[in-house]
Design an enzyme around this catalytic site. Structure first.
Site, mmCIF file in Angstrom:
data_model
loop_
_atom_site.group_PDB
_atom_site.id
_atom_site.type_symbol
_atom_site.label_atom_id
_atom_site.label_comp_id
_atom_site.label_asym_id
_atom_site.label_seq_id
_atom_site.Cartn_x
_atom_site.Cartn_y
_atom_site.Cartn_z
ATOM 1 N N ARG A 234 11.321 -0.575 7.224
ATOM 2 C CA ARG A 234 12.308 -1.373 7.933
ATOM 3 C C ARG A 234 13.557 -1.597 7.086
ATOM 4 O O ARG A 234 14.664 -1.408 7.534
ATOM 5 C CB ARG A 234 11.692 -2.716 8.343
ATOM 6 N N ALA B 205 -6.590 19.931 -5.195
ATOM 7 C CA ALA B 205 -6.379 20.348 -3.809
ATOM 8 C C ALA B 205 -6.014 21.817 -3.698
ATOM 9 O O ALA B 205 -6.037 22.378 -2.611
ATOM 10 C CB ALA B 205 -5.284 19.499 -3.175
ATOM 11 N N ILE C 64 -13.641 1.412 -1.473
ATOM 12 C CA ILE C 64 -15.019 1.935 -1.463
ATOM 13 C C ILE C 64 -15.090 3.147 -0.545
ATOM 14 O O ILE C 64 -14.728 3.046 0.622
ATOM 15 C CB ILE C 64 -16.011 0.859 -0.955
ATOM 16 N N GLU D 220 -3.815 -15.049 4.173
ATOM 17 C CA GLU D 220 -2.534 -15.149 4.878
ATOM 18 C C GLU D 220 -2.230 -16.612 5.197
ATOM 19 O O GLU D 220 -3.115 -17.465 5.184
ATOM 20 C CB GLU D 220 -2.620 -14.387 6.212
ATOM 21 N N LYS E 224 -13.629 -3.629 11.041
ATOM 22 C CA LYS E 224 -14.177 -2.676 10.079
ATOM 23 C C LYS E 224 -15.601 -2.282 10.472
ATOM 24 O O LYS E 224 -15.983 -1.119 10.411
ATOM 25 C CB LYS E 224 -14.157 -3.281 8.677
ATOM 26 N N LYS F 280 -7.145 -0.284 10.532
ATOM 27 C CA LYS F 280 -8.435 -0.538 11.191
ATOM 28 C C LYS F 280 -8.279 -1.057 12.615
ATOM 29 O O LYS F 280 -9.067 -0.741 13.490
ATOM 30 C CB LYS F 280 -9.272 -1.515 10.379
ATOM 31 N N VAL G 274 0.830 -1.204 0.000
ATOM 32 C CA VAL G 274 0.000 0.000 0.000
ATOM 33 C C VAL G 274 0.867 1.257 0.000
ATOM 34 O O VAL G 274 0.645 2.180 -0.793
ATOM 35 C CB VAL G 274 -0.974 -0.001 1.200
ATOM 36 N N GLY H 299 -2.555 -15.596 -2.884
ATOM 37 C CA GLY H 299 -2.214 -14.395 -2.114
ATOM 38 C C GLY H 299 -3.433 -13.674 -1.572
ATOM 39 O O GLY H 299 -3.323 -12.562 -1.067
ATOM 40 N N GLY I 38 -6.096 -4.692 -1.791
ATOM 41 C CA GLY I 38 -5.167 -4.528 -2.900
ATOM 42 C C GLY I 38 -4.458 -3.194 -2.773
ATOM 43 O O GLY I 38 -5.029 -2.217 -2.285
#
Lengths: 440, 440
Positions: A46, A34, A138, A192, A207, A107, A15, A189, A304
């Protein structure tokens, strides 16, 4: 307003990398939208040596995300580390304490510490934005916080976990078991290595707790969510659902009831004709019932890198444009303390699949135990195999056979009590399967 | 920020009355959400004596909406008069000239004068908000302007007119004619006495022109929309669509193509499995295709007083909270001049229902005329009635029979040229029915 908004991105996984790329790719449009440029000026991750395909030559690198959050080169911290505690929490708290805007996709952090963080953001006069944390791409947070300001919401429910919806869709379409589909989801994928968090409903519950707060103006109550996952769903349940005009989806449902706010996550029978029943694969969907709109449904990608980045970048654009919204749509002090409606008081239709001993009097015994608790039956489905009927034409073999019941509205407590009574009567050869029905 | 936002509501029809009631009913929540109270301080309507069930005792009454727009007691003008010219236009122009925010549900006004009004709002530093003008209660304007800031949109399409969708849904479900369903829609108040504006697609075209501008950052080009309505759709077309796996919806479609921006409104075959195909009755839906999200679909009420008021009040809450967005998502000067892709260059699949003379060689003649223009056929459907087959076992009667073709991607120009050639050959006993197919 020509001064750039300077972003510090903490966490450069899928992400984070997608966010950095999107901010660069859409630089001109974002500046127009903006009213000022948006630039990534600092990052933290890391492993500095990993090649993420990002042009980070002019960007400050921080080993420590908390140091990034405090840096004078950053106006807005984008937290994409993840987790309810540790580095993520420390980073967000440091950013708010330093008077910086925070955009996050976390979350777990919000479900646990949302109220305190919202108060901190308010005190500092900065944004705490989290569009990406509820249903990926969404825009349901924006819809609840802003677009439905004039509405009284009575219920919100949705498919909030793509892994579960992928598994249930494949089980239904191909008649496969939960285990087989989970294995495929892991190979692709979508799941997990340890899938518990997804398939047992905890991700959906986090959520849902955020959506509940936004929908009803109540403090987050993640512990008040009743949670049940999909691992016990069988191909037989999906076939029966199909015959009865339903599909099975893992839903998160929050609604206002006379007893308080009901929050529940469980496999759910939804009418095949409903918009939400059409949602297959990893796609997410949310339906909101309100006084003015009746029903509003949003369908889109729930996960995703790119889809999540889309939500993060929308929050960033709002921050850059100076469009501030209280974290949960109203001041933290105005959020009401939620009265929990206990799950036992939930009232609705039920699908019950019993495994009974095939012998005379069993159906009567089952029906009696339900009638005693005023549970009315909408349908009964018992189908013995051809084979069984030939071998045992009188139905006295006592072999285990499925018996499926659909009830009219009944309480969870009454259903559970009647099932306990059947078990005590020795009518059941296996624990019963219970799936709630959600009407649209 | 404790000073009230003072609203002047021009137009007290169904929507205006619903807005006044909603602002009052939700006063406390709106104050929390916006950070300050929102009050209706002035109204204007033609007939002062009519009982609208509103408490307007403390509210200033203006005969002339332009006077309301200029009043010192109003910070934000809510224009709900309607129409592209006349009082509505004068009111909005006066409000912007006086430096007041404008919230409107007027799609005709914006489709015609949106660019000039956006420039005026920008010059005055005020909002020009029009969520209610595109798809009623569905927050698609906010989604396009704000939530998708990071996305590149390639296509937007939707069911934007509830009247047409109601008529097509009933025609499909009950096998009725267009005329019969229109009459029912009029009796139920879903269609006007003169239904032309709705059923011939002009209402959809106005809304589409707004969405196109928001989606692609282009100046509004309402005259660039190719428009075709639903009055020529027959029950036979709906039956054929069903057999072929499609439903027929009146869609507004805007997409970017190598030739420019294509904007078209026409009856459309959509795959039954698509989200938009599930949308029945007066409900609206919009699907947006983007690089990051792939597909986002919003489904909800497209009309009605309360649903439209929901959108108006959301805009008002944004204004009250000081959340300003350029009218079309970016400064008017940044909107690009749209290059129109001519409809003749549209490329896609087509459903073609011919009425041919039932005799040897007709199918060959049809197929040849299509092959000459490189049009490939995906399916051919010819079904003679039992009766016809008995009376004319050799198929030489020459009576008119339907012949349905589904093409692979072809251009509008090629399709039209092949149909002209068939007509010149005398193969067609009636003008052909042509319906475009939209893939999801």
């Amino acid at each position: 307003m020509t001064q750039s908004l300077r972003l510090g991105v903490a966490g450069l996984g899928t992400v984070g990398s997608a966010v950095v790329r999107m901010v660069e790719r859409r630089a001109a449009t974002l500046t127009d939208a903006a009213g000022r440029p948006i630039r990534v000026t600092a990052v933290s991750a890391r492993d500095r040596t990993r090649d993420r395909g990002l042009a980070l030559a002019d960007v400050a690198w921080f080993e420590d995300p908390v140091a990034l959050a405090r840096s004078g080169e950053v106006d807005c911290v984008v937290e994409l580390i993840g987790g309810a505690e540790g580095a993520a929490r420390a980073t967000v708290e440091a950013a708010l304490a330093a008077g910086k805007h925070v955009v996050t996709a976390n979350k777990a952090l919000l479900a646990r510490h949302g109220a305190a963080l919202a108060r901190a953001a308010e005190a500092a006069g900065v944004a705490l934005a989290f569009e990406a944390s509820a249903a990926g791409g969404i825009p349901v947070v924006k819809t609840l916080r802003e677009a439905l300001a004039g509405n009284r919401i009575s219920r919100i429910y949705g498919i909030l976990n793509g892994t579960c919806n992928y598994i249930l869709s494949r089980m239904e379409l191909e008649g496969l078991t939960f285990e087989a589909c989970l294995k495929d989801a892991q190979a692709l994928g979508y799941a997990e290595a340890d899938p518990t968090f997804d398939v047992e409903g905890y991700d959906t519950a986090h959520k849902l707790a955020l959506l509940t707060s936004l929908a009803f103006g109540s403090e987050i109550d993640a512990d008040g969510v009743s949670v049940e996952g999909i691992s016990a769903i069988t191909p037989l349940d999906l076939r029966m659902a199909d015959e009865l005009g339903y599909r099975i989806k893992l839903l998160g449902v929050a609604e206002t009831t006379p007893a308080g706010i009901e929050q529940r996550v469980h496999p759910t029978m939804v009418p095949k004709s409903s918009a939400i029943a059409q949602v297959m694969g990893v796609t997410n969907a949310v339906t909101i019932d309100t006084d003015a709109l009746r029903e509003l449904t949003l369908i889109g990608p729930g996960a995703g890198g790119e889809a999540t980045a889309s939500a993060v970048v929308a929050d960033i654009a709002d921050v850059a444009a100076g469009r501030l919204v209280p974290a949960f749509g109203r001041p933290a002090a105005a959020l009401v303390h939620p009265r929990r409606a206990e799950m036992q008081r939930h009232e609705g239709g039920y699908y019950i699949r019993l495994t009974v001993h095939d012998r005379p009097g069993v159906a009567a015994g089952v029906a009696t135990r339900m009638a005693e608790r005023d549970i009315s039956l909408e349908s009964i489905l018992q189908r013995r195999s051809e084979n069984a009927a030939q071998q045992d034409p009188h139905g006295r073999s006592g072999v285990p056979v499925p018996l499926v019941l659909i009830t009219y509205a009944a309480t969870e407590a009454a259903i559970r009590a009647s099932l306990d009574a059947m078990a005590a009567d020795g009518l059941l050869s296996e624990p019963p399967q219970v799936i709630r029905i959600e009407r649209d």
